[in-house]
Design an enzyme around this catalytic site. Structure first.
Site, mmCIF file in Angstrom:
data_model
loop_
_atom_site.group_PDB
_atom_site.id
_atom_site.type_symbol
_atom_site.label_atom_id
_atom_site.label_comp_id
_atom_site.label_asym_id
_atom_site.label_seq_id
_atom_site.Cartn_x
_atom_site.Cartn_y
_atom_site.Cartn_z
ATOM 1 C CB SER B 138 33.585 38.944 55.298
ATOM 2 O OG SER B 138 33.005 37.997 56.163
ATOM 3 C CE1 TYR B 151 28.850 39.880 52.625
ATOM 4 C CE2 TYR B 151 29.769 38.251 54.126
ATOM 5 C CZ TYR B 151 29.532 39.569 53.792
ATOM 6 O OH TYR B 151 29.970 40.564 54.628
#
Lengths: 434, 245
Positions: B138, B151
């Site tokens: 990501s 995250y």
């Protein structure tokens, strides 16, 4: 988040849930106090029928779970779009039986609006080819219905604007085709009389629709181009390739006025030279000319627009149509996308729009004065025994609705019996007293 | 026809990509948590043109089962040409700040589980001297921000792990692709207001397919995230720490 539909009016604050399985959705309805909500597909209805403070998106209920290569019977989730189906099945020799003028809608939406297309006069609505559909009721129970099992629920759900439950999936028939191409014939009609005569003369052709110049008056009132079509059989099952164009920003609303629209309509009409011309055209531009321009709704500016689509019974035909067209032409409120079509017989669904007669659809930019003007048109439509299409509507009154849809009480009764009336509500259903 | 293993197959991005593989007539084996969804998805992919679709339900945090699951995948498809790893969760950052157990769970799912799978897959592919390992990381792993650094840290671990793996496997002819999507419209984000930076899973899927065929190493998707992240990485830390990102 902010939510609106294709007409971009109104814009409301709404909370959206996008369940990935029926079980996930069910937990919402089995919770102690379930909050009213409305199911929603791709948001292509024009008005407020898919708007509510809580919405359930069918976007991820988008699986195809059955297809019979020999009969063309397909089963798929409510969130699958017609565009997806065409991409997959046209190369295999299958098309849709009833398709509206955009393929960017979901199967669930097609059922809830009981959409019609250019073949309605021969083949009826989308619901006509549905074998069965699965619905989640307001208490989370899943029910299958068809014209044989739970027929009243089926007839309330088809055309029921999402007010009976959440459509989970549907089983329906596809149409076999031998080509992705269509022989299109364009006829020029110099006035309304000629147009209606031509439509009648070609009622055996599968596809038929007319573009009508709603700003011309006098002897040219209702001048039109009638386009009819039939699939050919040359074996080419290709898909149209190429990136769609897009309207990248909101156009200033004032660009659309009676002068620009008159100019457009005049050019569009005179572009066709002969009284009758014929050519082969791919199904995509034939059925979905506007899908090739993304976000075309932006040409109406920030304030949004609405589509006024009504039907009047065949008996009222010429006279009624002439009366309404004169009123529109006189008002100078232009619409360059005015579409005229003859409908075949209506069906048994309580709120399905089509009835045998003529339908006219016109786009109007929303401004001050539009709604009072449309209310005036409502009176003429109702007086001729007609009604308005719920999927396009954003403003009709409760009494206009109830006069136009005499079966609304039967619809309400079914909703009540299945516990849907308190659970499934939209801005539109609240306005219409449903 | 290629043999494709998809881990975290029911994620919106993985499913959109699987549909593109199906359209090419590929053979697929799917791994994900939810049996009901795998079953529906397998039917769907078959109708969309996949040569065959098999699946197993699994929990990515059940590390001990990974080798057996990969064995089974390899047996049922008669080999694996491409492995796409796409599972992941979007942690509740505040919950993670309050309780390390949350953080542990999220890091296990988003990083440790992936590393376990990658360790096994890398050895298989290295032995065969071919294959593609494509992993969804990501843009969040490019720089830590207060709004989602748990995250981000897990994804950063994956990104660095893949860099090393790519370096190691280069001589074996095995391709390693790091996919860095930006904001994607998925069931988890259905209710987020979406601006210009948001992309549909279908768009990400197209980019993944292209990156795999072009043997890319790292792909930002949509492409504009590359300049955006170059810019974000270039902000000096003394300034960055004052921003509310």
């Amino acid at each position: 988040m902010k939510l609106t539909s294709w007409g971009r009016y109104p814009v409301i604050e709404s909370e959206i849930q996008a369940p990935v399985t029926p079980s996930e959705l069910r937990s919402r309805f089995t919770a102690a106090a379930s909050i009213p909500c409305i199911p929603r597909g791709t948001g292509r209805s024009y008005g407020d029928s898919a708007l509510a403070p809580h919405a359930i998106s069918s976007r991820f209920l988008n699986h195809i779970t059955g297809f019979d290569e020999t009969t063309g019977v397909l089963r798929c989730g409510a969130g699958v779009t017609l565009a997806e189906l065409l991409d997959l099945f046209v190369p295999r020799g299958w098309f849709l039986y009833s398709t509206p003028g955009t393929k960017l809608i979901s199967v669930g939406g097609a059922i809830a609006s009981d959409v019609h297309g250019k073949s309605h006069h021969l083949e009826g609505c989308f619901s006509n080819n549905i074998i069965e559909l699965t619905l989640m009721l307001g208490d989370g129970e899943i029910v299958s219905c068809s014209s044989e099992t739970h027929p009243e629920l089926f007839h309330a759900t088809c055309g029921g604007m999402g007010l009976t439950g959440v459509i989970l999936d549907a089983t329906f028939k596809l149409r076999p085709i031998k080509s992705a191409h269509i022989r299109e014939t364009t006829f020029k009609a110099h006035n309304l009389d000629e147009a209606l005569t031509l439509i009648e003369a070609h009622e055996d052709t599968t596809y038929s629709v007319a573009w009508i110049d709603c700003l011309s008056t006098g002897s040219r009132l209702g001048r039109s181009l009638l386009m009819t079509g039939e699939f050919i059989e040359d074996g080419r099952l290709d898909l149209k390739r190429g990136q769609p164009l897009a309207v990248p920003f909101d156009m200033p609303g004032f660009l659309l006025n009676r002068y620009t629209v008159t100019a457009f309509n005049t050019v569009y009409y005179h572009r066709v030279r002969q009284d009758r011309s014929e050519h082969i055209i791919h199904f995509d531009p034939f059925f979905y000319p506007l899908d090739s321009i993304h976000d075309w709704n932006r040409i109406y500016g920030k304030g949004g627009f609405t589509q006024y689509q009504f039907v009047i019974p065949k008996e009222a035909g010429r006279e009624g149509m002439a009366a309404i067209l004169s009123r529109i032409a006189e008002s100078g409120r232009g619409s360059f996308l005015a579409v005229l079509k003859a409908f075949g017989k209506g069906n048994d669904n309580y709120l399905s729009f089509p009835m045998e007669g003529y339908t006219l659809a016109l786009d109007f930019k929303i401004d001050q004065g539009l709604f009072p003007f449309l209310a005036e048109l409502d009176h003429i439509v109702l007086d001729y025994g007609g009604r308005l299409y719920l999927s396009k509507d954003v403003r009709m009154s409760e009494s206009t609705f109830k006069r136009g849809y005499p079966q609304w009480e039967a619809f309400q009764e079914v909703r009540h019996r299945y516990g849907a009336d308190r659970v499934f509500r939209s801005l539109q259903s609240d306005r219409l007293g449903l | 026809m290629q043999k494709i293993l998809i881990i975290g197959a029911t994620s919106a991005i993985a499913e959109a990509t699987a549909r593109l593989f199906a359209a090419r007539g590929d053979r697929m084996h799917l791994l994900a948590r939810n049996h009901e969804r795998l079953e529906t998805m397998a039917k769907d992919l078959k109708i969309r043109g996949a040569e065959s679709v098999t699946f197993d339900a699994f929990d990515v945090n059940d590390f001990d089962r990974h080798p057996a699951l990969l064995d089974a995948a390899s047996v049922v498809m008669e080999g694996i040409d491409i492995a796409l790893i796409a599972h992941g969760t979007l942690p509740d950052q505040k919950a993670c700040e309050a309780d390390f157990l949350w953080t542990l769970k999220e890091v296990n799912t988003n990083a440790v589980g992936t590393i376990s799978l990658l360790t096994d897959l890398a050895n298989r592919f290295e032995r065969k001297q071919q294959g593609v390992i494509a992993v969804i990381s990501s843009v969040a792993g490019d720089r830590g921000r207060q709004s989602n650094y748990v995250y981000g840290a897990a994804k950063a671990a994956i990104t660095v792990f893949l860099q090393g793996l790519r370096n190691r496997l280069h001589k074996s002819g095995v391709k390693v692709l790091t996919i860095k999507p930006g904001f994607v419209d998925t069931p988890m984000t259905a209710d987020f207001p979406k601006g210009l930076l948001w992309a549909q899973p279908e768009r990400i899927a197209k980019d993944i397919l292209k990156a795999i065929s072009a043997s890319r190493d790292v792909v930002y998707t949509p492409w504009f995230w590359w300049p955006v992240m170059v810019l974000i990485r270039s902000i000096p830390e003394p300034i960055f720490k004052r921003l509310s990102l």
